[in-house]
Design an enzyme around this catalytic site. Structure first.
Site, short mmCIF file in Angstrom:
data_model
loop_
_atom_site.label_atom_id
_atom_site.label_comp_id
_atom_site.label_asym_id
_atom_site.label_seq_id
_atom_site.Cartn_x
_atom_site.Cartn_y
_atom_site.Cartn_z
N ASN A 1 -1.80 -0.04 12.23
CA ASN A 1 -0.74 0.94 11.98
C ASN A 1 -1.08 2.23 12.70
O ASN A 1 -2.25 2.59 12.83
CB ASN A 1 -0.61 1.24 10.49
CG ASN A 1 0.06 0.13 9.71
OD1 ASN A 1 0.74 -0.73 10.27
ND2 ASN A 1 -0.12 0.15 8.41
N ARG B 1 1.26 -6.27 9.59
CA ARG B 1 -0.05 -6.59 10.18
C ARG B 1 -0.55 -7.94 9.69
O ARG B 1 -1.07 -8.74 10.48
CB ARG B 1 -1.07 -5.50 9.86
CG ARG B 1 -0.77 -4.17 10.54
CD ARG B 1 -1.73 -3.10 10.13
NE ARG B 1 -1.67 -2.91 8.68
CZ ARG B 1 -2.59 -2.29 7.97
NH1 ARG B 1 -3.67 -1.80 8.55
NH2 ARG B 1 -2.46 -2.14 6.67
#
Length: 105
Positions: A51, A33
């Site tokens: 996520n 990320r």
């Protein structure tokens, strides 16, 4: 979505692409990320990354067509510690993003 602008040299068109990208493989716990956000900012892409409980990473991204193509190629590779095995890509409607943010649950 197509934006039309006028400049001194005439009129030009910019194609804005919006996609939801699901990244599969070993993509959690490897700073995916964080690096996705860095790439998005570098390319001028707006959106979010998060996520998911199933081990995937979902990216909602919006940007100019050429930049989105470059971003997609990066997503398929990912950061060095990730092992991407596939992407699921869906075209989505335009959103009102102002930046690119990591969504944390």
């Amino acid at each position: 979505m197509i934006f039309i602008s006028r400049s001194k040299s005439g009129i030009f068109y910019v194609m804005i692409i919006s996609r939801e990208i699901t990244v599969k493989g070993e993509v959690q716990g490897v700073n995916f990320r964080h690096y996705t956000r860095e790439q998005a900012i570098r390319l001028g892409i707006l959106g979010t990354v998060r996520n998911c409980a199933d081990g995937t990473v979902v990216i909602n991204a919006q940007g100019e067509e050429h930049d989105m193509d470059t971003f997609m190629k990066w997503c398929f590779k990912g950061p060095s510690r990730a092992m991407v095995v596939g992407l699921e890509v869906a075209e989505t409607g335009a959103q009102d993003y102002e930046s690119f943010e990591i969504i944390r649950k």
